[in-house]
Design a protein around this motif. Sequence first.
Motif, mmCIF file in Angstrom:
data_model
loop_
_atom_site.group_PDB
_atom_site.id
_atom_site.type_symbol
_atom_site.label_atom_id
_atom_site.label_comp_id
_atom_site.label_asym_id
_atom_site.label_seq_id
_atom_site.Cartn_x
_atom_site.Cartn_y
_atom_site.Cartn_z
ATOM 1 N N ARG A 59 6.310 5.038 -11.254
ATOM 2 C CA ARG A 59 6.881 4.876 -9.903
ATOM 3 C C ARG A 59 8.362 5.248 -9.890
ATOM 4 O O ARG A 59 8.867 5.799 -8.911
ATOM 5 N N LEU A 64 9.857 6.153 -6.284
ATOM 6 C CA LEU A 64 9.440 5.019 -5.459
ATOM 7 C C LEU A 64 10.136 3.722 -5.887
ATOM 8 O O LEU A 64 10.073 2.719 -5.201
ATOM 9 N N ASP B 159 3.429 5.334 0.321
ATOM 10 C CA ASP B 159 3.840 5.879 -0.985
ATOM 11 C C ASP B 159 3.212 7.252 -1.195
ATOM 12 O O ASP B 159 3.860 8.178 -1.691
#
Lengths: 244, 264
Positions: A59, A64, B159
Amino acid sequence: MTTLVRAEQEQTGLGFTLERVSLGYGRDLVVQEIDLRVVPGEVLVVVGASGSGKSTLLRALAGLLTPVSGRILAGDADVAGTSGERAMVFQDDGLLPWRSVRRNIELPLRIRKVGRRERAAAAHAWIERVGLNEAEDKLPRELSGGMRQRVQLARALVASPRAVLMDEPFGALDAQTRAQMQRVLLDVLRDTRATVVFVTHDVDEALLLADRVAVLGGHGVRTVLDVRGTADRASLRDRILKEL
Amino acid sequence: MKGGRGGRWSWPVRVASVLVAAGLWQVLTATDARLWLRFDRLPTLDEIAAEAARQLATPVYVLDLLQSLIRILTGFGLATVAGVAAGVALGRSARTRDVLLPLLEVVRPIPAIALVPVAILLFPTDEQGIVFITFVAAFFPIAVSTRHAVRALPTLFEDAVRTLGGARRHVLWHVVLPGILPGVFGGLSVGIGVAWICVISAEMISGEFGVGYRTWQAYTLVDYPAVIVGMATIGLLGWLTSAAVELVGRRITRWLPRGERTTT
């Protein structure tokens, strides 16, 4: 030759450099001060026990998650937020349930304002490539787990990203479908120059797919093994299992 | 467990249910039944039918009906746009929540119909006041449902779009707006119901035309068959507009698994 195909051929993989990177959520650090280099164009498989920070690391590479400390470079630039250059494939597929298979695959191209005709042609080519011809107009809920991961793979690769970050994409599949998907992935990766960072807890899957294997544990990187051209898979497997 | 499907008996049973209720009405009113409830002052079905036939032949009935429809469609339409926009902003922006939420939470518990005096003072014409009341009535259920729907959206979808190169506007357009539709249509279904309650009540209080005004006028003139015709008209309009919202909602959310779709 379409601009997309040309772009794919010209595109080179994106390397990553992690310098003393710590990652976590709130005060809990999952990964502490790790250094790691991902070589452009390689397939780096990250293995580790549950909670070792594999997904957290991925991630962070995707943008993210912001590191608590340290630097992550994608190529020469700091990773600051997400980018279409670094596509991610999720375990829980992340397909938009209201879009058909074709429209899910077209999405990255739509975001890049690719024209309708070129978008449709590229999506169709990927649908054929991952063997979903019969399912083009189906909704994600009408697909099996394996088919959904094929769609996700096609969607991640259709816009020729320079890196593909895969978070246990086959983790929820049965053994047979998993083996099938590994073959599909190897087939697809043969034709792409993208860097792949693949997270799994399955050592055999890691050895099948990887150029190098990074073992995470104890809040850091325990070892990185180059597995290219190594014939003695059994001893490699034992070494990785020992590190886990 | 979700309710089962009625199969081929579903429609005959529904029609029979209405016929039985109508028959019961006829028996009670024709016999001037005085149980605990008094049916002796209510008109019979044939009196209502005769009044309906008379009204249908006059332009006033159609004009009233159109007037009420224009009011509700304007108020409800504005509430849909504003409610969805406010719900999305409240669901996604902490700053908007800080600015708007206290105001909305103070106004929300006030029944829209209690705003009639303010509407009369605030707007130059009664017409605008009635549309405002209808707007307020529908706005809150739509905004609240939208906000909940935004917050319930899995972050995975966002996401996914962001790692495919999507910016905030792409997330809004490709994830948030389509993803909240089931919740929004839940709010629209509730909103259209309360909007009817308020448009009819506002017409009764301050209208000069419209089905609500005409029904109340009939009551003051002791024309009970006309009152029942007005009530039936309101019921029919409410049912038709609710059914239209349900139908559009079902068509737009066909991607939902069967059990999660609305069924009528």
